[in-house]
Design an enzyme around this catalytic site. Structure first.
Site, PDB file in Angstrom:
ATOM      1  N   ASP A  64       0.835  -1.177   0.000  1.00  9.26           N
ATOM      2  CA  ASP A  64       0.000   0.000   0.000  1.00  9.26           C
ATOM      3  C   ASP A  64       0.882   1.244   0.000  1.00  9.26           C
ATOM      4  O   ASP A  64       1.694   1.435   0.906  1.00  9.26           O
ATOM      5  CB  ASP A  64      -0.887  -0.039   1.245  1.00  9.26           C
ATOM      6  CG  ASP A  64      -1.771   1.180   1.330  1.00  9.26           C
ATOM      7  OD1 ASP A  64      -2.411   1.485   0.323  1.00  9.26           O
ATOM      8  OD2 ASP A  64      -1.791   1.815   2.382  1.00  9.26           O
ATOM      9  N   THR A  97      -2.984   5.181  -3.901  1.00 11.48           N
ATOM     10  CA  THR A  97      -1.944   5.949  -3.227  1.00 11.48           C
ATOM     11  C   THR A  97      -0.616   5.831  -3.949  1.00 11.48           C
ATOM     12  O   THR A  97       0.167   6.770  -3.969  1.00 11.48           O
ATOM     13  CB  THR A  97      -1.794   5.486  -1.779  1.00 11.48           C
ATOM     14  OG1 THR A  97      -1.705   4.077  -1.767  1.00 11.48           O
ATOM     15  CG2 THR A  97      -2.972   5.908  -0.960  1.00 11.48           C
ATOM     16  N   THR A  98      -0.375   4.653  -4.519  1.00  9.26           N
ATOM     17  CA  THR A  98       0.860   4.507  -5.281  1.00  9.26           C
ATOM     18  C   THR A  98       0.781   5.343  -6.548  1.00  9.26           C
ATOM     19  O   THR A  98       1.721   6.042  -6.915  1.00  9.26           O
ATOM     20  CB  THR A  98       1.071   3.033  -5.657  1.00  9.26           C
ATOM     21  OG1 THR A  98       0.934   2.254  -4.489  1.00  9.26           O
ATOM     22  CG2 THR A  98       2.428   2.819  -6.251  1.00  9.26           C
ATOM     23  N   ASP A 394      -8.654  -0.671   1.652  1.00  9.81           N
ATOM     24  CA  ASP A 394      -8.662  -0.019   0.354  1.00  9.81           C
ATOM     25  C   ASP A 394      -9.900  -0.415  -0.437  1.00  9.81           C
ATOM     26  O   ASP A 394     -10.579   0.433  -1.007  1.00  9.81           O
ATOM     27  CB  ASP A 394      -7.411  -0.414  -0.456  1.00  9.81           C
ATOM     28  CG  ASP A 394      -6.184   0.337   0.023  1.00  9.81           C
ATOM     29  OD1 ASP A 394      -6.307   1.020   1.049  1.00  9.81           O
ATOM     30  OD2 ASP A 394      -5.137   0.225  -0.612  1.00  9.81           O
TER      31      ASP A 394
END
Lengths: 557, 522
Positions: A64, A97-98, A394
């Site tokens: 994550d 998020t990446t 997520d």
């Protein structure tokens, strides 16, 4: 940096680090690119995990982006902005998020040659903003609404979104299994905004497939006293009393003291105390509840009393669990046992104490208000379950987002390629330098499919060119084509159910552009030496303090 | 992390304490992780199977544990490496869920990692490898389902259960008594099992050990053993048809919880106080007598005065019995735990056919047996053995056997042991690396039994293919046959499936890591 010929004017405290101008900007960009490189490999279904130790010996294995960025412990001021956008993406949409870090890094990478060539950063910023605006408009245009479908249809659509998120995680092998679970959980709490109504409990042991969803609440057996095993462990349609008081024999007032002059009255004091607790217990029983839960302790006396009355009790229930039970069963937490009316009692269809792995769980199933759900996660190792929890978080966020905004776009880099094409096309209509900048923005967007290929070990250039060709088809028939992770070619992502909620992409592009613009607009960093010297001073101060103490002692003599 | 340089070539720091952090990336990270995992599994490899060896572990306090239980060994080894810790947790998970096969699961994970390393060297993407393993594990689990046999057992016919438990026990130090221990375990589980719900609460089975005697003296008691004796040496040592009062209040005057003071200012008052105290004792004992109790079991202690009085009134009593035991006694005897004397009623008394105190050998140790209880759903396995380590190891072995029996009650499918199941799976499909890894279990078995591993394995494989008989395994005991059905070597289906799934899961996790960032001291 000041000229050495003239006497130097010292403006700032000694040791202050100032760097400014173009070199400073370039070094900031370099730092951000270095950070983006760290998370680069975690993108996509073939993305890898990172194992991070911290000083205390805790280990995290994660895929994550936000978690990794947080644990990296970045101190470089400009790179910290990337951590912040990852965090904001996490709290805003929960996934991608990446992506957001990667995009920001790539925007900066594309900007760097222009900066080197002497373009004023503000020009870049203006064009980037315009490009991001156009990109978002395009996403909105391309997004497909899933509104107005039947529940069953919607469910499978949402499950597709969840599955896309989960595919890059450790639990990707079981993504369908978990996707349905997540969708069920989210549908259970409906539009309720309180995310903490979905509880995730972790029990080591078992395989992932042994994880299950409780349509209600589940929590670990609390500490129990002797007599607990004699209580019944299964109820159908029980009434549930929720308390926030101690049920224990104890002194009623902390500082009270009783003075007796007549020893014969001794017994009456003892009896009085017993009566207080028995009165409380009796009221609990009289309320008709079959299950008594309390946030505070339920002592051995009460446990045995309830056992005698065939009532199940659990003390020291964690606060959020108790609130979930209250929400699920429709009960209210009481702070007194007086006047317990029927309305404040909760109920559920089945209550049972069950063995899960090595632990025993209290499970409330079939709750009337149905606004809670609990996922019991199983897995082979602690870190495994931790990571599974993050992944589910997520997925839950994604499904909730998709339900609220109910528009989706094709994943697998398809949407990125399409925007990129659109921007390139648009750039041609612009005269001036801006054309170059928007082109570079468009190029930066291609990082997503490229990275997907790189991580999977495909030939990125090859795949990208195929994608560009598809997307360039005049009638837009190739607009949905993205990277096919399984074959190393390209495929229609939308048809393959690789879906993302539009809001994830919108937010990611927005946040990444913002961050890139912010970093581009900085041309000077003034770093005070304060923190370090403050520490030194504090240490010195302590030393002095001790010395002073001794000194004072001397003086007092 | 690689240092970043600015325009002047000055390095700048992005992460806190960047220099002191070590970082491994890419293939190096995977290789070092694999090496760590394999190292752990190597340690356990020799403990597998009936001829497996034991490990002696010394704790920092100097306590010695000798065991061949995988979970225990790893737990006590205090592994520091992160990947090693994952392996420890792997075996712990197997222990929590199944209770048996804790060595096998680690050996299998190690073998999978070894295979994975070879594949990585050929340049295959680690996630591809992991996915391949995952698919294979599913096929393997399905295949196990196919070759599994269901057998019937009932409360009277427990032979199949005993046979399976014996397979578990045969690898332990206690294997010379495996028959009797297996019977004990199965009978114990059957006594507490809820056959309709297929649920067994192992908390109801107490495992108690005492040094002295021999292993053969280990027995199953339909009741409870408490490591306590009568509070007064002159109390009767044996009570038949005991009615037991189970108390959680001490035999002393009750104390209010609120702070209190009694003002004594005259001699009369002092007299009254003494008189009253005496009366309390008197009342308490009388109450117990009145409701018909013939034995008092108390969670707390009593005053010497009370003790004397109890003796005098001929009411045997036991003091300082722990809460857990008290609860078990209450469940076994069908009594209720009573928090104060006023609440004693005849209905709340527990009933036991026989309560006796038993002394052991020449020592002064005594234990209290509570047998023939009204409700026999609490049993005790009482282990005897030459020394403490032996007893501890026996306890662990019995625990494994109990878990196996419980799993069989939950799901009565079995597969054949001795590596037969693994060999059969490995023949059944073609994902080669996974199959090779599966072969590692029978290989280790053969190695530990002093057989030629490769020769034996290929012979068994050939036999399985030729005879289409998935029951052929490694003949560890020189019994002369490879057919595990004849040797009665069984394992539970869920245990085996769990092993494969768990091992694959953890291997996937390890393979998926391509970046290890750690503070330098590690």
């Amino acid at each position: 940096m000041a000229s050495m010929m003239q006497p130097q004017i010292i403006l700032l405290k000694e040791g202050t680090d100032t760097s400014q101008g173009k070199p400073q900007l370039v070094s900031n960009i370099n730092a951000c690119m270095a950070v983006a490189d760290v998370v680069r490999t975690t993108l996509g279904p073939r993305g890898m995990d990172k194992l991070i130790h911290d000083d205390k010996g805790n280990t995290t294995i994660s895929n994550d982006g936000a978690t990794i960025m947080k644990l990296l412990d970045i101190v470089h001021p400009a790179s910290k902005i990337l951590v912040d956008i990852a965090k904001s993406q996490d709290s805003e949409v929960g996934d991608g998020t990446t992506t957001v870090v990667l995009l920001a890094g790539e925007f900066l990478r594309e900007a760097k040659p222009f900066v080197d060539d002497g373009v004023h950063p503000q020009n870049l910023i203006r064009s980037y903003r315009a490009a991001s605006y156009l990109a978002i408009e395009k996403i909105k245009e391309l997004a497909v609404s899933i509104e107005g479908k039947s529940l069953e249809e919607k469910k499978s659509l949402l499950a597709n979104c969840a599955a896309t998120t989960l595919s890059s995680k450790l639990i990707g092998g079981e993504k369908e299994f978990f996707a349905t679970m997540v969708v069920d959980a989210v549908l259970a709490i409906e539009s309720d905004d309180r995310l903490n109504m979905i509880g995730i409990k972790k029990v080591p042991g078992g395989t992932m497939r042994d994880s299950f969803l409780v349509n209600g609440v589940a929590f670990k057996k609390t500490f129990s006293y002797a007599g607990f095993e004699q209580q019944p462990k299964k109820f159908l349609n029980p009434k549930i009393l929720l308390l926030n008081i101690e049920l224990e024999l104890k002194s009623e007032k902390e500082n009270a003291e009783i003075r007796l002059s007549d020893p014969l009255q001794y017994q009456s004091i003892v009896d009085a105390e017993w009566n207080i607790i028995y009165d409380k217990l009796d009221k609990c029983v009289k309320s008709g509840a079959k299950i008594v839960l309390s946030r505070l302790a339920i002592g051995d006396l009460a446990t045995q009393y309830f056992a005698d009355c065939d009532i199940f009790c659990a003390g020291r229930v964690a606060e959020d669990d108790l609130h979930r039970v209250a929400a699920a069963t429709g009960g209210t937490v009481q702070t007194s046992v007086n006047n317990v009316i029927d309305e404040v009692l909760g109920s559920c269809e089945v209550f049972e104490e069950k063995q899960v792995g090595n632990e025993r769980f209290n499970i409330f199933n079939g709750c009337p208000s149905g606004q809670t759900a609990t996922i019991v996660l199983r897995g082979g190792a602690d870190q495994f379950i931790e990571e599974a929890e993050r992944s589910l978080h997520d997925a839950i966020m994604i499904v909730r987002r998709a339900m609220k905004n109910s528009t989706v776009v094709a994943g697998g880099g398809a949407i990125d390629m399409e925007i990129s094409r659109y921007l390139r096309q648009h750039a041609r209509t612009i005269a001036g330098k801006s054309q170059l900048f928007i082109n570079s923005f468009a190029k930066a967007l291609e990082v997503i499919p490229r990275q997907l290929c790189d991580n999977a070990g495909f030939d990125a250039t090859d795949v990208l060119n195929k994608l560009r060709q598809k997307h360039a088809l005049a009638d837009g028939e190739g607009a949905l084509y993205g990277v096919d992770i399984n074959t190393g070619g390209i495929a229609d992502s939308f048809a393959n159910f690789v879906w993302e909620p539009a809001v994830v992409k919108i937010n990611a592009i927005n946040a990444a552009t913002e961050a890139a613009c912010l970093i581009l607009s900085v041309d000077e960093t003034v770093k005070n030496p304060k923190s370090e010297s403050a520490q030194g001073e504090a240490a010195a101060g302590m030393g002095r303090g001790r010395g002073g103490g001794r000194g004072r002692g001397m003086r007092r003599r | 992390m690689a240092l970043a340089f600015d325009e002047y070539g000055r390095p700048f720091i992005i992460l806190r304490e960047q220099e002191s952090k070590s970082r491994l990336r890419g293939l190096d990270a995977q290789k070092s992780n694999i090496a760590a995992g394999v190292a752990v599994s190597r340690i356990l490899r020799t403990s597998l199977g009936p001829k497996g060896m034991d490990k002696m572990l010394q704790s920092p306090d100097g306590d010695i544990t000798i065991t061949n239980d995988g979970a225990t060994i790893l737990e006590q080894m205090d592994v520091d490496n992160q990947i090693g810790k994952l392996m420890v947790e792997l075996s712990r998970s197997q222990d929590y869920e199944i209770g048996d096969g804790t060595t096998g699961v680690v050996v299998m994970a190690g073998a999978l990692l070894e295979q994975a390393e070879r594949l990585l060297e050929r340049g295959i993407h680690p996630i591809r490898v992991a996915e391949g393993f995952e698919i294979s594990s599913r096929i393997a689990v399905d295949h196990l389902e196919q070759i599994s046999h269901k057998f019937d057992f009932s409360a009277t016919n427990i032979e199949p259960l005993v046979q399976t438990c014996m397979t578990t026990l045969s690898s332990k130090i206690v294997n010379r008594c495996k028959r009797s221990l297996a019977e004990i375990a199965v009978k114990g589980v059957m006594a507490v099992a809820d056959l309709e719900r297929k649920d067994v609460n192992l908390d109801l089975i107490k495992v108690e050990g005492k040094v002295g005697g021999k292993l053969e003296d280990t027995e199953l008691i339909y009741g409870i053993i408490v490591d306590k004796d009568m509070s007064h040496p002159q109390m009767p040592k044996q009570i038949e048809d005991a009615k037991i009062a189970i108390l959680t209040c001490p035999f002393e005057p009750p104390k209010p919880k609120t702070k209190h003071k009694v003002d004594i200012d005259t001699v009369e008052k002092f007299q009254t106080l003494r008189e009253q105290e005496r009366k309390y004792f008197d009342d308490m004992v009388q109450r117990c007598k009145d409701v018909g109790a013939t034995l008092v079991i108390c969670q707390w202690g009593f005053d010497d005065e009370a003790n004397h009085l109890l003796m005098h009134r001929n009411l045997p009593a036991v003091r300082w019995v722990g809460g857990v035991e008290l609860e078990l006694i209450a469940i076994a005897t069908g009594g209720r735990i009573v928090p104060r004397f006023q609440e004693l009623t005849p209905e709340k008394l527990g009933k036991a056919g026989l309560v006796r105190e038993k002394a052991f050998g020449t020592t002064k140790d005594r234990m209290l047996y509570i047998e023939h209880c009204a409700n026999s759903r609490a049993v005790t396995v009482f282990i005897r053995g030459g020394n403490k380590m032996m007893i501890e190891e026996t306890k662990r072995s019995i625990h494994d056997a109990l878990c196996v029996a419980r799993n069989l009650i939950r799901n009565n499918s079995i597969v054949y042991g001795g590596g037969a199941a693994e060999i059969s799976c490995s023949i059944a499909y073609a994902i080669r690396a996974f199959a090779d890894a599966l072969d590692s279990v029978p290989m280790a078995l053969a190695e530990n039994s002093g057989l030629q591993p490769i020769e034996t394995l290929s012979a068994v494989k050939a036999q399985q293919i030729k005879e289409k008989n998935p029951c052929c395994g490694i003949d560890c005991n020189d019994a002369g046959t490879n057919d595990m059905r004849e040797q009665n070597v069984f394992e539970t289906l869920i245990g085996k499936q769990q092993q494969i799934l768990l091992a694959t899961q953890v291997v996937k996790m390890i393979l998926k890591i391509d970046d290890v960032i750690s503070p330098s001291e590690y």
